[in-house]
Design an enzyme around this catalytic site. Sequence first.
Site, mmCIF file in Angstrom:
data_model
loop_
_atom_site.group_PDB
_atom_site.id
_atom_site.type_symbol
_atom_site.label_atom_id
_atom_site.label_comp_id
_atom_site.label_asym_id
_atom_site.label_seq_id
_atom_site.Cartn_x
_atom_site.Cartn_y
_atom_site.Cartn_z
ATOM 1 N N ASP A 126 9.290 2.987 -0.269
ATOM 2 C CA ASP A 126 8.235 3.629 0.512
ATOM 3 C C ASP A 126 8.440 3.222 1.962
ATOM 4 O O ASP A 126 8.062 2.136 2.386
ATOM 5 C CB ASP A 126 6.860 3.202 -0.009
ATOM 6 C CG ASP A 126 5.728 3.874 0.771
ATOM 7 O OD1 ASP A 126 6.030 4.590 1.760
ATOM 8 O OD2 ASP A 126 4.562 3.664 0.408
ATOM 9 N N LYS A 163 4.196 9.046 8.883
ATOM 10 C CA LYS A 163 3.979 8.440 10.195
ATOM 11 C C LYS A 163 4.952 8.959 11.269
ATOM 12 O O LYS A 163 4.755 10.053 11.773
ATOM 13 C CB LYS A 163 3.965 6.918 10.050
ATOM 14 C CG LYS A 163 2.810 6.499 9.106
ATOM 15 C CD LYS A 163 2.399 5.069 9.138
ATOM 16 C CE LYS A 163 1.079 4.882 8.396
ATOM 17 N NZ LYS A 163 1.148 4.213 7.108
ATOM 18 N N TYR A 207 0.857 -1.188 0.000
ATOM 19 C CA TYR A 207 0.000 0.000 0.000
ATOM 20 C C TYR A 207 0.890 1.233 0.000
ATOM 21 O O TYR A 207 1.831 1.324 0.783
ATOM 22 C CB TYR A 207 -0.889 0.000 1.248
ATOM 23 C CG TYR A 207 -1.801 1.210 1.376
ATOM 24 C CD1 TYR A 207 -2.866 1.398 0.508
ATOM 25 C CD2 TYR A 207 -1.591 2.149 2.386
ATOM 26 C CE1 TYR A 207 -3.712 2.501 0.634
ATOM 27 C CE2 TYR A 207 -2.434 3.256 2.525
ATOM 28 C CZ TYR A 207 -3.488 3.425 1.642
ATOM 29 O OH TYR A 207 -4.327 4.508 1.777
HETATM 30 C C1 PLP Z 1 0.445 4.633 5.789
HETATM 31 C C2 PLP Z 1 1.181 4.406 4.537
HETATM 32 C C3 PLP Z 1 1.034 5.263 3.427
HETATM 33 C C4 PLP Z 1 0.013 6.350 3.384
HETATM 34 O O1 PLP Z 1 0.215 7.350 4.318
HETATM 35 P P1 PLP Z 1 -1.025 8.305 4.705
HETATM 36 O O2 PLP Z 1 -0.413 9.309 5.609
HETATM 37 O O3 PLP Z 1 -2.047 7.415 5.342
HETATM 38 O O4 PLP Z 1 -1.535 8.891 3.434
HETATM 39 C C5 PLP Z 1 1.856 5.061 2.344
HETATM 40 N N1 PLP Z 1 2.753 4.071 2.320
HETATM 41 C C6 PLP Z 1 2.914 3.223 3.346
HETATM 42 C C7 PLP Z 1 3.942 2.160 3.268
HETATM 43 C C8 PLP Z 1 2.114 3.345 4.476
HETATM 44 O O5 PLP Z 1 2.239 2.471 5.478
#
Ligand code: PLP
Length: 436
Positions: A244, A272, A149
């Site tokens: 990511d 995060k 994701y």
């Molecule tokens: C949480 C997450 C996102 C998205 O971040 P948001 O702040 O919720 O838009 C993208 N990539 C990874 C790997 C994530 O865990």
Amino acid sequence: MPIIARTLTQSNQLRRRAERFLPGGVDSPVRAFRAVGGEPPFLSRAEGAHLYDADGNQYLDYFGSWGPMILGHAFPPVVRAIQQTAADSSSFGASTAAEADLAELVTRAVPSIEKLRFVSSGTEATMSALRLARAFTGRNYIVKFEGCYHGHSDGLLAKAGSGLATFGIPGSAGVPDQIAQLTLTLPYNDTAAVEAAFATHKNEIACIIVEPVAGNMGCVPPQPGYLKTLRDITSREGALLIFDEVMTGFRVAYGGVQELSGIQPDLTTLGKIIGGGLPVGAFGGRAEIMDKLAPLGPVYQAGTLSGNPLAMAAGIATLSHLEQNRASIYAQLDQTATAVANGVAAAATEAGIPLTTNRQGAMFTWFFTPNPVRDFATAEFADTNRFAAFHRGMLDRGIWLPPSQFEAAFLGAAHTTDHVHQTIAAAREVFAALKP
Ligand SMILES: *Cc1c(COP(=O)(O)O)cnc(C)c1O
């Protein structure tokens, strides 16, 4: 570890009210608990490792706001930083010293990032990184992996794990085919599939974007050599490699997966933890690539609240504390996470319940399957009904797990050995009740 007689009178009232105004009563789908059943408690405060709902029930927190709360909730230095900054205004829409301060902390931790730009979410970070990769390479296709994701932008929602996996949605309605077609979705941990995609789309692939330890199909670490192969193929083919690390950055190690693996991506996305619980994302990498961004270059990217002073302050307080206590904090996180992950796994074995535990540092998943989980297909073998029953049983005993089999659990620096014992005792009871 008795079942706690929870009343959710207040929570249920708040939920019914929220449902009048917000679709499903939520602002992010997994919060509605549809995958695990039962009513989601509405939270009112949290401290350290504990959450408190609107009825005053206490829960031990194993999701940490989906990752950011690595130092525990209401960590005093973070609270102070936000309060002091807010007194000087919560937003200017002009530059402040704090942006370079947080940027410097990030680049010191993650040396592959020479320059970065702050945004307000992980979604914005990955979306912007893709635009930059396409502009830099002059190519249109991107490669992502099933079960990974990367936020909810149009091109990244194919087989995207997380909430989509939870709800069994292959992609999202509202994404035009023309956009979806530019995303090549391949199985995770399968290097042959990557070779094949680059052979089919010679000189057309701008980048690979990957969760270098996947967390959004549950925790799935890379196989040995996998990340190196992705690095080798992208370098050879003139494509960019994007890690990511929105979830893994400052989580699996201070410097993220790239510190652990020694593999350097061209671009990294973060979020995060770097916002200490406030809305932040960032993308960064080699200066040569980042300097393609406006105002220096032709790639447009902007944000009214980007680099927001409150978010920067919370991020600086969080990362400075992590940096200063790096060795002890990550060792403790690893120890606590190992103890709880293995303790619950052992309790499952005792009860004859097949469980596969994947863990990387303070990030882990108990998959209700006897088989190894190494990609989305094997994650999907997990018995989601059994997970739902486990989740409800744990919640009834005051343990808050992420409300889906396909979301990683986290713990933080406020979790103690006592909390671990409490959790294992609760799991033992729940497993006894689940016995076939
Ligand atoms: C949480 C997450 C996102 C998205 O971040 P948001 O702040 O919720 O838009 C993208 N990539 C990874 C790997 C994530 O865990």
